[in-house]
Structure formats: C-alpha cells, structure tokens
Design a protein around this motif. Structure first.
Motif, short mmCIF file in Angstrom:
data_model
loop_
_atom_site.label_atom_id
_atom_site.label_comp_id
_atom_site.label_asym_id
_atom_site.label_seq_id
_atom_site.Cartn_x
_atom_site.Cartn_y
_atom_site.Cartn_z
N ILE A 189 0.85 -1.21 0.00
CA ILE A 189 0.00 0.00 0.00
C ILE A 189 0.88 1.25 0.00
CG2 ILE A 189 -1.69 1.32 1.33
CD1 ILE A 189 -2.84 -1.44 2.25
N ILE A 190 1.96 1.23 0.78
CA ILE A 190 2.89 2.37 0.77
C ILE A 190 3.41 2.60 -0.65
CG2 ILE A 190 5.19 3.13 1.50
CD1 ILE A 190 4.58 1.84 4.25
N ALA A 191 3.79 1.52 -1.33
CA ALA A 191 4.29 1.65 -2.70
C ALA A 191 3.22 2.20 -3.64
CB ALA A 191 4.79 0.30 -3.21
N ALA A 192 1.97 1.85 -3.39
CA ALA A 192 0.88 2.29 -4.27
C ALA A 192 0.48 3.73 -4.03
CB ALA A 192 -0.33 1.38 -4.10
N VAL A 193 0.43 4.15 -2.76
CA VAL A 193 -0.11 5.48 -2.46
C VAL A 193 0.90 6.46 -1.90
CG1 VAL A 193 -2.45 4.59 -2.14
CG2 VAL A 193 -0.95 4.85 -0.15
N GLY A 194 2.03 5.95 -1.39
CA GLY A 194 3.09 6.83 -0.91
C GLY A 194 2.91 7.40 0.49
N TRP A 195 1.95 6.97 1.22
CA TRP A 195 1.72 7.50 2.59
C TRP A 195 2.61 6.76 3.58
CZ3 TRP A 195 -4.24 6.74 2.13
CH2 TRP A 195 -4.75 7.65 1.20
N ALA A 196 3.90 6.85 3.39
CA ALA A 196 4.83 6.04 4.18
C ALA A 196 4.77 6.36 5.66
CB ALA A 196 6.25 6.22 3.64
N THR A 197 4.78 7.63 6.03
CA THR A 197 4.85 7.97 7.45
C THR A 197 3.65 7.44 8.23
OG1 THR A 197 6.30 9.86 7.04
CG2 THR A 197 5.04 9.88 9.10
N PRO A 198 2.41 7.75 7.83
CA PRO A 198 1.31 7.22 8.64
C PRO A 198 1.19 5.70 8.58
CG PRO A 198 0.46 8.39 6.71
CD PRO A 198 1.94 8.64 6.76
N LEU A 199 1.50 5.11 7.44
CA LEU A 199 1.38 3.65 7.33
C LEU A 199 2.49 2.92 8.09
CD1 LEU A 199 0.10 3.34 3.68
CD2 LEU A 199 -1.15 2.79 5.78
#
Length: 192
Positions: A157-167
């Motif tokens: 999901i991080i790779a797909a949407v880029g929301w690394a910090t919250p995820l």
C-alpha cells in the motif's frame, strides 16, 4: 487472532504444484530461503526507486507475494524431502527477518530514517516473542493483527499510495499490539 495468516493452508494448497516441481528438481530449501531474501530486497529496492503509484504498488505486491510464497515453500520442500532440520529452521527465521528488513529499508526514501528503523524493530519483535515462547516450551505463535502477511500488505500500500509515514506508524503500532497479544497467549500456556 490469526488475521491473514489463517489463509496459509489455502495458500499452501495453491503452491502444491510449485512445491512438487521444486522437489522434483531437487532445489535446496536453503536456496529457496535465499530467493525469499532476494525477493524482499527487490521489493525494498522497488520502494526506493519507483515513485509511489500503481506500477510501484503492483511490483511491490508481486515481489512480496513471491517472498511469502518462498517463505512457505522452503519449509514445505524441506519436510517433503526429509531434509528438514533444526539448522534449517534457523536459516528460515534469519531469511524471513532479512527479507522483511530489506523490504522495509526501501521506505527510507519516503519517510524519516528514524521512523523506518522503529518500524523495522517493531516488525521484528512479534517473531522474537514467538521464538522465545517456543524456546520456553510453548507453541510457535503466528498471525495477529499485524503479522508477516499484513506487514507485506502495508508495504504494498505504501508503494501504491506513498503514505509512508502514517502507514509505517500503523505497521509499528500494529506490530507492538501483535507482540502484546502473543505475550498474553504465552502467559496463558506457559507455567510461571
């Protein structure tokens, strides 16, 4: 409490033809473990190199699905060929941890390095608890709200949407919750 881990028997059944092929070709379980580490490292490299989006999300998902398949196959091939051993279990565990750490390392370009380090430490801790419980005479606990499969899904999901910090925060907190639940279960089955 097994989360997505409850799908393991179904997944293992789907991998049966691959397992039979690997056994027929006399592929070493250690080689399968090493390939799992490479799949995790490739997922981390993909996270680090590709911009978040559908291509990166799909690539990381496929690589981590391969990593999970190989993590399933190394032990299954060893058992089927009669080559399973205590040392093979050690290789399996080290391979699993390295694959996950390499995959998580790819997040360092998307989130603060300290957060990635905390998430990596938190992600490893459920396995430590399970291994310590097994060493103390309990069963090897698996699954949980943030087990290995769920952590792989979060990375995709991080790779797909880029929301690394919250995820990564979700991954770390979920991993620590998994630790607490596993400790609770071990406390119930191990004598004081």
């Amino acid at each position: 409490m097994n989360g997505l881990y409850s799908l393991k028997p179904w997944y293992a059944d789907r991998l049966r033809p691959v397992r039979h092929l690997l056994v027929a070709r006399a592929v070493s379980p250690h080689l399968i473990s090493a390939a799992g580490v490479l799949a995790g490292a490739a997922a981390g490299l993909t996270l680090a190199v590709l911009r978040p989006g559908p291509v990166a999300g799909t690539a990381v998902f496929v690589l981590l699905a391969l990593r999970l398949a190989l993590a399933n196959l190394d032990g299954a091939v060893a058992r089927e060929t009669g080559t399973d051993s205590r040392f093979g279990s050690v290789v399996n565990e080290i391979g699993d941890r390295l694959a996950e750490l390499f995959a998580l390392a790819g997040c360092v370009v998307l989130a603060p390095a300290a957060l990635v380090a905390v998430a990596a430490l938190a992600a490893s801790t459920p396995s430590w608890v399970s291994l310590a419980g097994a060493a103390a005479g309990g069963t090897r606990l698996t699954g949980g709200p943030m087990g290995k499969t769920e952590r792989c899904l979060v990375l995709a999901i991080i790779a797909a949407v880029g929301w690394a910090t919250p995820l990564l925060v979700v991954l770390a907190v979920g991993s620590l919750l998994t630790v607490l639940l596993r400790l609770w279960r071990l406390r119930e089955v191990l004598p004081c």
